[in-house]
Design an enzyme around this catalytic site. Structure first.
Site, mmCIF file in Angstrom:
data_model
loop_
_atom_site.group_PDB
_atom_site.id
_atom_site.type_symbol
_atom_site.label_atom_id
_atom_site.label_comp_id
_atom_site.label_asym_id
_atom_site.label_seq_id
_atom_site.Cartn_x
_atom_site.Cartn_y
_atom_site.Cartn_z
ATOM 1 N N ARG A 192 -23.145 -0.411 68.288
ATOM 2 C CA ARG A 192 -21.851 0.618 69.256
ATOM 3 C C ARG A 192 -20.174 0.657 67.626
ATOM 4 O O ARG A 192 -19.699 1.398 67.873
ATOM 5 C CB ARG A 192 -20.527 -0.584 70.137
ATOM 6 C CG ARG A 192 -22.174 -1.954 70.951
ATOM 7 C CD ARG A 192 -22.594 -0.162 71.784
ATOM 8 N NE ARG A 192 -23.049 -1.438 73.319
ATOM 9 C CZ ARG A 192 -24.133 -0.421 73.790
ATOM 10 N NH1 ARG A 192 -24.314 0.966 73.437
ATOM 11 N NH2 ARG A 192 -24.421 -0.774 74.642
ATOM 12 N N ASN A 218 -26.583 6.148 69.573
ATOM 13 C CA ASN A 218 -25.738 6.808 70.829
ATOM 14 C C ASN A 218 -24.769 5.983 70.616
ATOM 15 O O ASN A 218 -23.786 5.260 71.351
ATOM 16 C CB ASN A 218 -26.541 6.488 72.041
ATOM 17 C CG ASN A 218 -26.990 4.811 72.399
ATOM 18 O OD1 ASN A 218 -26.847 4.121 71.513
ATOM 19 N ND2 ASN A 218 -26.345 4.558 73.543
ATOM 20 N N HIS A 237 -36.823 7.937 74.423
ATOM 21 C CA HIS A 237 -36.814 6.990 75.964
ATOM 22 C C HIS A 237 -36.894 7.695 76.913
ATOM 23 O O HIS A 237 -36.920 8.987 77.767
ATOM 24 C CB HIS A 237 -34.785 6.805 75.551
ATOM 25 C CG HIS A 237 -34.372 5.720 77.060
ATOM 26 N ND1 HIS A 237 -33.388 5.023 77.115
ATOM 27 C CD2 HIS A 237 -34.448 7.197 78.251
ATOM 28 C CE1 HIS A 237 -32.699 4.907 78.589
ATOM 29 N NE2 HIS A 237 -33.615 5.949 79.460
ATOM 30 N N HIS A 247 -38.985 0.294 75.410
ATOM 31 C CA HIS A 247 -38.521 -0.375 75.953
ATOM 32 C C HIS A 247 -39.157 -0.148 77.559
ATOM 33 O O HIS A 247 -39.067 0.204 78.928
ATOM 34 C CB HIS A 247 -37.252 -0.591 76.439
ATOM 35 C CG HIS A 247 -36.609 0.892 76.907
ATOM 36 N ND1 HIS A 247 -36.728 1.759 77.150
ATOM 37 C CD2 HIS A 247 -35.118 1.451 76.325
ATOM 38 C CE1 HIS A 247 -35.787 3.234 76.605
ATOM 39 N NE2 HIS A 247 -35.144 1.972 76.701
ATOM 40 N N ASP A 269 -33.507 -3.854 72.189
ATOM 41 C CA ASP A 269 -32.547 -3.002 73.157
ATOM 42 C C ASP A 269 -30.881 -3.665 73.531
ATOM 43 O O ASP A 269 -30.770 -3.583 74.622
ATOM 44 C CB ASP A 269 -33.043 -2.817 74.553
ATOM 45 C CG ASP A 269 -32.650 -1.590 75.175
ATOM 46 O OD1 ASP A 269 -31.837 -1.203 74.586
ATOM 47 O OD2 ASP A 269 -32.763 -0.784 75.970
ATOM 48 N N HIS A 310 -22.198 -4.446 76.102
ATOM 49 C CA HIS A 310 -21.174 -4.193 77.438
ATOM 50 C C HIS A 310 -19.673 -5.680 77.109
ATOM 51 O O HIS A 310 -20.193 -7.307 77.659
ATOM 52 C CB HIS A 310 -21.519 -3.731 78.090
ATOM 53 C CG HIS A 310 -22.482 -2.731 78.581
ATOM 54 N ND1 HIS A 310 -21.896 -1.106 77.562
ATOM 55 C CD2 HIS A 310 -23.462 -2.453 78.784
ATOM 56 C CE1 HIS A 310 -23.640 -0.291 77.814
ATOM 57 N NE2 HIS A 310 -24.075 -1.382 77.770
HETATM 58 O O1 DOR Z 1 -29.651 -0.745 79.165
HETATM 59 C C1 DOR Z 1 -29.588 -0.198 78.382
HETATM 60 N N1 DOR Z 1 -28.576 0.194 78.002
HETATM 61 N N2 DOR Z 1 -30.146 1.171 78.351
HETATM 62 C C2 DOR Z 1 -30.440 2.134 77.657
HETATM 63 O O2 DOR Z 1 -31.981 3.027 77.146
HETATM 64 C C3 DOR Z 1 -28.976 2.531 76.420
HETATM 65 C C4 DOR Z 1 -28.320 0.907 76.214
HETATM 66 C C5 DOR Z 1 -27.531 0.964 75.788
HETATM 67 O O3 DOR Z 1 -26.860 1.907 74.886
HETATM 68 O O4 DOR Z 1 -25.617 0.294 76.731
HETATM 69 ZN ZN ZN Z 2 -31.782 1.093 73.884
#
Ligand code: DOR
Ligand code: ZN
Length: 439
Positions: A69, A99, A183, A246, A321, A325
């Site tokens: 992040r 990302n 993905h 995944h 993965d 959050h």
């Molecule tokens: O559950 C997920 N969270 N799948 C993903 O492909 C991305 C990831 C995220 O970046 O939070």
């Molecule tokens: Zn991911």
């Protein structure tokens, strides 16, 4: 100071090694001597002697799919807290998905991550975005990535939907021998979906994600790769290397099996949550936020297919993965929850508990799935237990029973459905870059 591990179970599938022995590492972090059986190991005064009493010394675990992040969402995780999560789970290296905010889609972004992770105790590999801002419209600069030492590209979290652009991405990546990590998600099919589509989603009144959305994209990509290989690439450039992130359905695994049999360079990974949980666990949970992820938790049938893929070798790697959050993004109605859960701290324990304890695979295969294979797929050096090689190790107690609690986490976030679960198997520490770090 040199470090001496005595009475270890030296377990390294890359060299077919599984034996009791000892390892001496110099103060430069390189292996000086390895002995097996009762053979004595040369020692010196002042050695840091650690009697492992039969605990496992394995090549350092590597997680090829993590989200730290930074930059942009440091309230969820930073490079530093993500590394702490990796250490807590016994990982000496991770590959980071691009990302972030902004997306890592340029040499500048790559340099940013390298600069800010330089002093950290684990190896950090940067995965570059496949397309600019991962929007699936224009391709990112793959040649520049390659010259910056990037080994893999991905638009994880989404996928290039336009088949013509995906065709170009495959050809362009092959030119620079970059691994394509897909993905696999047909966004038109999944749009607005929250969980696996079926009776359970209907009962809960949550919009379903049709399970075909994943194999449809994999089938498209494999058709492109097979066609390019046959008619277009003519051996002038390396063959495309394609890795499914995944993987979550039996149909997807079947496609991977067939592609491998046809000689394509295809690999795939599964997450511990997809082989441990099903949509029924989401149904049963009172707080559903930590059961919402992409791809969604599978049906029992698909979960069983994942376990079969782990058993028969169709699945090459386990990756977490790790998707941190914040509390407010998960403690909310399920249709508003952010997708994803953290996984670094619980990965090894879940793998041993769900797969070794239940007789699906051996501990040696665990090390293949969590270290040897992900490193090979990413194009990283094989870890060997030989004098002159850099020591990169994880110390594991496969029999240790533990209950997942606050104290086990290094991550800034706590979005896991596994809090309070009793697991067997834990990493006791790592040795990496000349440092022993005990948990
Ligand atoms: O559950 C997920 N969270 N799948 C993903 O492909 C991305 C990831 C995220 O970046 O939070
Ligand atoms: Zn991911």
């Amino acid at each position: 100071m040199s470090t001496l591990f005595l009475n270890a179970r030296l377990l390294n599938p890359a060299e077919n090694l599984d034996t009791v022995g000892s390892m001496k590492i110099g103060d430069d972090g390189f292996i000086e001597a390895v002995t097996t059986g009762g053979e004595p190991i040369p020692s010196i005064d002042g050695d840091n002697v650690i009697d492992l009493a039969g605990k496992v010394l394995a090549p350092g675990l590597f997680d090829m799919h993590c989200h730290f992040r930074e930059p942009g969402q440091e309230y969820k995780e930073t490079l530093e807290t993500g590394s702490a999560a990796a250490l807590a789970g016994g990982f000496t290296g991770v590959a980071l998905m691009p990302n972030t905010k902004p997306v890592i889609d340029s040499p500048l972004g790559v340099a940013y991550i390298r600069h800010h992770s330089a002093g950290l105790p684990i190896q950090i590999e940067v995965i570059g975005a496949m397309s600019v801002e991962s929007r699936g419209e224009a391709l990112a600069p793959y040649g520049k990535y390659a010259s910056y030492g990037v080994k893999a590209i991905s638009d994880d979290g989404t996928a290039i939907q336009n088949t013509k652009i995906m065709r170009l991405a495959i050809e362009y990546a092959a030119n620079f021998d970059l691994l394509l990590i897909q993905h696999a998600e047909d966004k038109h099919l999944t749009s607005g979906g929250i969980m696996n589509g079926g009776a359970a989603s209907a009962m809960l009144g949550l919009k379903g994600i049709p399970e075909v959305a994943e194999p449809i994209m994999i089938a498209r990509d494999l058709q492109l790769i097979a066609w390019l290989k046959k008619h277009k690439l003519n051996g002038a450039i390396p063959e495309p290397r394609y890795h499914v992130a995944h993987i979550s359905t039996g149909a997807s695994i079947e496609l991977v099996r067939k592609a491998k049999a046809a000689g394509l360079k295809v690999t795939c990974e599964v997450t511990p949550h997809h082989f441990t949980l099903t949509e029924n666990d989401l149904v049963a949970a009172s707080e559903k936020g930590n059961y919402i992820m992409k791809p969604p938790l599978p049906s029992t049938e698909n979960r069983d297919a994942l376990i079969e893929g782990l058993r028969d070798g169709a699945i090459d790697a386990i990756a977490t993965d790790h998707a941190p959050h914040a509390r407010h993004e998960k403690e909310c109605p399920p249709d508003q929850a952010a997708f994803g859960i953290i996984g670094l701290e619980t990965s090894l324990g879940l793998t041993i508990t769900e797969l070794v304890e239940k007789g699906v695979i051996t501990l040696s295969r665990v090390i293949e799935l969590l270290s040897t294979n992900p490193r090979r797929i990413m194009g990283l050096e094989t870890i060997l237990f030989e004098p002159g090689k850099k020591a990169n190790l994880t110390i594991i107690d496969p029999a240790r029973e533990w209950t997942v609690s606050e104290a086990d986490f290094g991550s800034k976030s706590r979005n896991t459905p596994f809090m309070g679960r009793t697991l067997r198997g834990k990493a006791l520490g790592i040795y990496h870059n000349g440092k022993l770090i005990i948990n």
